[in-house]
Enzyme design. Structure first.
Site, mmCIF file in Angstrom:
data_model
loop_
_atom_site.group_PDB
_atom_site.id
_atom_site.type_symbol
_atom_site.label_atom_id
_atom_site.label_comp_id
_atom_site.label_asym_id
_atom_site.label_seq_id
_atom_site.Cartn_x
_atom_site.Cartn_y
_atom_site.Cartn_z
ATOM 1 N N TYR A 57 0.819 -1.214 0.000
ATOM 2 C CA TYR A 57 0.000 0.000 0.000
ATOM 3 C C TYR A 57 0.852 1.263 0.000
ATOM 4 O O TYR A 57 0.406 2.318 -0.436
ATOM 5 C CB TYR A 57 -0.904 0.049 1.238
ATOM 6 C CG TYR A 57 -2.231 -0.635 1.082
ATOM 7 C CD1 TYR A 57 -2.311 -1.983 0.775
ATOM 8 C CD2 TYR A 57 -3.423 0.071 1.262
ATOM 9 C CE1 TYR A 57 -3.530 -2.612 0.655
ATOM 10 C CE2 TYR A 57 -4.646 -0.552 1.134
ATOM 11 C CZ TYR A 57 -4.696 -1.893 0.839
ATOM 12 O OH TYR A 57 -5.913 -2.507 0.718
ATOM 13 N N ASP B 225 -3.235 -18.415 1.054
ATOM 14 C CA ASP B 225 -4.269 -19.116 0.274
ATOM 15 C C ASP B 225 -4.982 -20.148 1.147
ATOM 16 O O ASP B 225 -6.204 -20.274 1.128
ATOM 17 C CB ASP B 225 -3.679 -19.739 -1.005
ATOM 18 C CG ASP B 225 -2.367 -20.485 -0.780
ATOM 19 O OD1 ASP B 225 -1.810 -20.419 0.338
ATOM 20 O OD2 ASP B 225 -1.888 -21.135 -1.730
ATOM 21 N N ASP C 272 -12.524 -8.752 4.392
ATOM 22 C CA ASP C 272 -13.800 -8.737 3.651
ATOM 23 C C ASP C 272 -14.386 -10.149 3.613
ATOM 24 O O ASP C 272 -15.594 -10.342 3.746
ATOM 25 C CB ASP C 272 -13.622 -8.233 2.210
ATOM 26 C CG ASP C 272 -13.835 -6.730 2.076
ATOM 27 O OD1 ASP C 272 -13.533 -5.997 3.047
ATOM 28 O OD2 ASP C 272 -14.308 -6.281 1.010
ATOM 29 N N LYS D 216 2.908 -15.418 2.868
ATOM 30 C CA LYS D 216 3.100 -16.206 1.646
ATOM 31 C C LYS D 216 4.600 -16.504 1.555
ATOM 32 O O LYS D 216 5.291 -16.141 0.593
ATOM 33 C CB LYS D 216 2.583 -15.415 0.430
ATOM 34 C CG LYS D 216 2.544 -16.188 -0.867
ATOM 35 C CD LYS D 216 1.445 -17.246 -0.919
ATOM 36 C CE LYS D 216 1.558 -18.058 -2.209
ATOM 37 N NZ LYS D 216 0.618 -19.206 -2.246
ATOM 38 N N ASP E 216 -6.504 -6.817 4.174
ATOM 39 C CA ASP E 216 -7.618 -6.165 3.474
ATOM 40 C C ASP E 216 -8.536 -7.225 2.868
ATOM 41 O O ASP E 216 -9.754 -7.184 3.031
ATOM 42 C CB ASP E 216 -7.062 -5.252 2.371
ATOM 43 C CG ASP E 216 -8.171 -4.574 1.579
ATOM 44 O OD1 ASP E 216 -9.088 -4.011 2.209
ATOM 45 O OD2 ASP E 216 -8.118 -4.621 0.336
HETATM 46 C C1 IPM Z 1 -10.444 -0.974 3.864
HETATM 47 C C2 IPM Z 1 -10.640 -0.371 2.501
HETATM 48 C C3 IPM Z 1 -9.468 0.536 2.164
HETATM 49 C C4 IPM Z 1 -8.209 -0.319 2.192
HETATM 50 C C5 IPM Z 1 -9.597 1.287 0.825
HETATM 51 C C6 IPM Z 1 -10.848 2.131 0.783
HETATM 52 C C7 IPM Z 1 -8.388 2.125 0.547
HETATM 53 O O1 IPM Z 1 -10.835 -1.367 1.551
HETATM 54 O O2 IPM Z 1 -10.328 -0.207 4.836
HETATM 55 O O3 IPM Z 1 -10.398 -2.198 3.964
HETATM 56 O O4 IPM Z 1 -7.895 -0.989 1.212
HETATM 57 O O5 IPM Z 1 -7.536 -0.319 3.221
HETATM 58 MG MG MG Z 2 -10.964 -3.327 2.382
#
Ligand code: IPM
Ligand code: MG
Length: 355
Positions: free
Chosen positions: A151, A226, A254, A193, A250
């Site tokens: 990042y 993975d 999710d 990884k 990240d």
């Molecule tokens: C999160 C989001 C952010 C990230 C984006 C919006 C930059 O997806 O906080 O998980 O990737 O960190």
């Molecule tokens: Mg995110």
């Protein structure tokens, strides 16, 4: 924190910076303000970030907003981004991106530790796309490194080639590993990884050493990313603390959010700097439903709870908010992301009624 006097009792009041941002951000921030008003007396200072700030100031995060955040007790953020600014970047790669505001804020405040607790509410065990018997009992924490890795590495284009560099230093891995070991109740799973990436080999070596030197009593396992992604859906109850680098965290968070039924349920706390922490839902700005009043405010409410606990030192108020959310869900509250019809306002009223 500065002392103030209400007409009743002397109370300690904190200054909270609110950053509604874009899309559904302003709607769920308004809901959060209603919730906070029921919890205590706070000073608020509201500012723009992301696309809203780009439209007003030409940059996703101004110096003035950064300075206000640095001087505050806690920063509460809703969401940034949207198709309008994506289109602007597609037309002109040099155009500012809303996400730069969020990344800049995390970096400037030194918030290297992102905590994403995943604890499916008992009432939502059938709302997840995963079977109830797989997710029942899940209670895990993703500890995501937030200010390093790909990042924040160098990136660029050269003709038809693009690159994003990933770098980690021993110090960056040590400090996030310590946060993970201190947060563990039964074990730490470090995700990397290491069979491919040099940064992952340094990560694994460093986590192993910090473990041996400082936390030998906490069980530690290493998983390749993975495999971790697979196990998160096949046996999520097998995890306690998952510690991993920025990009893997990240993606895995999710994925983990779906264990709770919806991305609209997952809160986060970003801490580790010597100033205020940043508290925000894991989900994005949901431009498809912005302005409809349908956004699920519960991830935002969870983030308010994390702010109360980690940012303002009031664990009781935090637990109060969390159980009010659980009770509202038990009473049947379901926003559209959970297959129901409740609006943001309905959800807010249902939670307030249980506070
Ligand atoms: C999160 C989001 C952010 C990230 C984006 C919006 C930059 O997806 O906080 O998980 O990737 O960190
Ligand atoms: Mg995110």
């Amino acid at each position: 924190m500065r002392p103030t006097w209400s007409n009743r009792l002397p109370t300690i009041t904190a200054t909270i910076i609110t950053l509604p941002g874009d899309g559904i951000g302003p709607e769920i921030m308004a809901a959060a303000r209603e919730l906070l008003a029921a919890v205590g007396d706070f000073h608020y200072d509201e500012h723009m970030i992301g696309g809203a700030s780009i439209d007003a100031h030409g940059t996703a995060l101004t110096e003035e907003v950064l300075a206000a955040c640095r001087a505050s007790d806690a920063v509460l953020l809703a969401a940034v981004g949207g198709p309008k600014w994506d289109a602007a970047v597609a037309a002109d790669p040099a155009a500012p991106r809303p996400e730069q505001g969020l990344l800049g804020l995390r970096k400037d405040l030194g918030l290297f530790a992102n905590l994403r607790p995943v604890r499916p509410s008992p009432a939502l065990l059938d709302a997840s796309p995963l079977k109830r018997d797989r997710i029942e009992g899940t209670d895990l924490l993703v500890v995501r490194e937030l200010t390093g890795g790909i990042y924040f590495g160098e990136s660029g284009r050269d003709g038809d080639t693009a690159h994003d560099d990933c770098a980690y230093s021993v110090g960056e891995v040590e400090r996030i590993a310590r946060v993970a070991f201190r947060s563990a109740r039964t074990k730490v799973t470090s995700v990397d990884k290491a069979n491919v990436l040099e940064t992952s080999r340094l990560w694994r070596e460093t986590v192993t050493r910090v473990h041996a030197e400082e936390f030998p009593g906490v069980p530690l396992e290493h998983l390749l990313v993975d495999n971790a992604a697979m196990q998160l859906v096949s046996r999520p109850t097998g995890f306690d603390v998952i510690v991993t680098e920025n990009l893997f965290g990240d993606i895995l968070s999710d994925e983990a959010a779906m264990l709770t039924g919806s991305l609209g349920m997952l809160p986060s706390a970003s801490i580790g700097g010597d100033g205020p922490g940043l508290f925000e839902p894991v989900h994005g700005s949901a431009p498809d439903i912005a302005g409809t009043g349908k956004a699920n405010p519960l991830a935002m409410f969870g983030s308010v709870a994390l702010m109360l606990r980690h940012g303002l030192g009031d664990g009781d108020a935090a637990a109060g908010v969390e159980s009010a959310v659980d009770r509202a869900l038990e009473e049947g509250l379901r926003t559209s992301d959970l297959g129901g019809e409740a609006t943001t306002e309905d959800a807010t009223r249902a939670v307030l009624a249980n506070l």
